[in-house]
Design a protein around this motif. Structure first.
Motif, PDB file in Angstrom:
ATOM      1  N   ASP A 117       0.929  -1.083   0.221  1.00 41.94           N
ATOM      2  CA  ASP A 117      -0.200  -0.017   0.061  1.00 41.94           C
ATOM      3  C   ASP A 117       0.817   1.163  -0.097  1.00 41.94           C
ATOM      4  O   ASP A 117       2.231   1.369   0.492  1.00 41.94           O
ATOM      5  N   ILE A 118       0.365   2.471  -0.648  1.00 40.28           N
ATOM      6  CA  ILE A 118       0.991   3.592  -0.550  1.00 40.28           C
ATOM      7  C   ILE A 118       0.164   4.812  -0.033  1.00 40.28           C
ATOM      8  O   ILE A 118      -1.200   4.679  -0.228  1.00 40.28           O
ATOM      9  N   CYS A 119       0.443   5.346   0.972  1.00 36.75           N
ATOM     10  CA  CYS A 119      -0.252   6.478   1.538  1.00 36.75           C
ATOM     11  C   CYS A 119       0.546   7.798   1.729  1.00 36.75           C
ATOM     12  O   CYS A 119       1.447   7.879   2.578  1.00 36.75           O
ATOM     13  N   GLY A 120       0.280   8.612   0.989  1.00 40.02           N
ATOM     14  CA  GLY A 120       1.195   9.777   1.055  1.00 40.02           C
ATOM     15  C   GLY A 120       2.595   9.576   0.467  1.00 40.02           C
ATOM     16  O   GLY A 120       2.928   8.808  -0.380  1.00 40.02           O
ATOM     17  N   ASP A 121       3.402   9.901   1.451  1.00 40.46           N
ATOM     18  CA  ASP A 121       5.052   9.714   1.404  1.00 40.46           C
ATOM     19  C   ASP A 121       5.548   8.386   1.925  1.00 40.46           C
ATOM     20  O   ASP A 121       6.837   8.153   2.248  1.00 40.46           O
ATOM     21  N   TRP A 122       4.395   7.474   2.246  1.00 47.24           N
ATOM     22  CA  TRP A 122       4.839   6.191   3.042  1.00 47.24           C
ATOM     23  C   TRP A 122       4.342   5.061   2.433  1.00 47.24           C
ATOM     24  O   TRP A 122       3.346   5.063   1.665  1.00 47.24           O
ATOM     25  N   VAL A 123       4.907   3.873   2.462  1.00 45.88           N
ATOM     26  CA  VAL A 123       4.812   2.605   1.723  1.00 45.88           C
ATOM     27  C   VAL A 123       4.554   1.438   2.773  1.00 45.88           C
ATOM     28  O   VAL A 123       5.410   1.437   3.822  1.00 45.88           O
ATOM     29  N   SER A 124       3.596   0.834   2.759  1.00 49.13           N
ATOM     30  CA  SER A 124       3.235  -0.289   3.608  1.00 49.13           C
ATOM     31  C   SER A 124       4.069  -1.568   3.089  1.00 49.13           C
ATOM     32  O   SER A 124       4.136  -1.952   2.136  1.00 49.13           O
ATOM     33  N   ILE A 125       4.859  -2.166   4.178  1.00 47.77           N
ATOM     34  CA  ILE A 125       5.902  -3.481   3.547  1.00 47.77           C
ATOM     35  C   ILE A 125       5.091  -4.537   4.303  1.00 47.77           C
ATOM     36  O   ILE A 125       5.702  -5.583   4.489  1.00 47.77           O
ATOM     37  N   SER A 126       4.037  -4.436   4.768  1.00 51.66           N
ATOM     38  CA  SER A 126       3.082  -5.601   5.377  1.00 51.66           C
ATOM     39  C   SER A 126       1.934  -5.578   5.053  1.00 51.66           C
ATOM     40  O   SER A 126       0.980  -4.724   4.840  1.00 51.66           O
ATOM     41  N   PRO A 127       1.345  -6.960   4.675  1.00 54.60           N
ATOM     42  CA  PRO A 127       0.039  -7.034   3.935  1.00 54.60           C
ATOM     43  C   PRO A 127      -1.134  -6.594   4.985  1.00 54.60           C
ATOM     44  O   PRO A 127      -2.113  -6.256   4.527  1.00 54.60           O
ATOM     45  N   THR A 128      -0.659  -6.640   6.378  1.00 59.66           N
ATOM     46  CA  THR A 128      -1.723  -6.017   7.498  1.00 59.66           C
ATOM     47  C   THR A 128      -1.712  -4.555   7.498  1.00 59.66           C
ATOM     48  O   THR A 128      -2.461  -4.146   8.442  1.00 59.66           O
ATOM     49  N   GLY A 129      -0.961  -3.993   7.074  1.00 63.03           N
ATOM     50  CA  GLY A 129      -0.721  -2.540   7.094  1.00 63.03           C
ATOM     51  C   GLY A 129       0.034  -2.038   8.347  1.00 63.03           C
ATOM     52  O   GLY A 129      -0.432  -0.875   8.853  1.00 63.03           O
ATOM     53  N   CYS A 130       0.709  -2.841   9.195  1.00 68.78           N
ATOM     54  CA  CYS A 130       1.150  -2.319  10.417  1.00 68.78           C
ATOM     55  C   CYS A 130       2.841  -2.191  10.232  1.00 68.78           C
ATOM     56  O   CYS A 130       3.449  -1.988  11.188  1.00 68.78           O
ATOM     57  N   ARG A 131       3.359  -2.069   9.098  1.00 68.30           N
ATOM     58  CA  ARG A 131       4.753  -1.714   8.861  1.00 68.30           C
ATOM     59  C   ARG A 131       5.033  -0.855   7.840  1.00 68.30           C
ATOM     60  O   ARG A 131       4.573  -1.212   6.741  1.00 68.30           O
TER      61      ARG A 131
END
Length: 107
Positions: free
Chosen positions: A83-97
């Motif tokens: 996932d990408i949110c603004g200037d951040w990218v999720s490296i966890s499928p659960t969105g916790c990293r």
């Protein structure tokens, strides 16, 4: 708040599709040398792609520096992203990293 964050992030998520690979030595907990990738490998097929850390970058529990630091993504390591949110990218499928996009590149 987590549902709202997911909804907002989902609307601006990247549409890139790449192959995804995460090495167990890639993510190191700030508390120990225990890898944090067990849950990441479980759902590699839902990944949007792969990123590579340009240098050591903090892993946080959410998409901003206001969230707790929980580990380190070592420079040169490649991981799947979900996932990408603004200037951040999720490296966890659960969105916790999450890591900051300024310190990574898409592979």
């Amino acid at each position: 708040m987590l549902k709202v964050k997911k909804l907002i992030c989902s609307t601006i998520a990247a549409a890139a599709v790449f192959s995804a690979v995460a090495a167990p030595s890639t993510l190191i907990s700030s508390n120990s040398s225990t890898p944090l990738v067990n849950s990441i490998n479980a759902e590699a097929s839902s990944a949007l792609g792969t990123i590579e850390a340009l240098q050591n970058v903090n892993i946080r529990t959410g998409p901003s520096t206001g969230y707790q630091k929980v580990g380190l993504l070592c420079g040169g390591k490649r991981v799947s992203y979900y996932d990408i949110c603004g200037d951040w990218v999720s490296i966890s499928p659960t969105g916790c990293r999450w890591v900051c996009l300024s310190y990574v590149r898409r592979v």
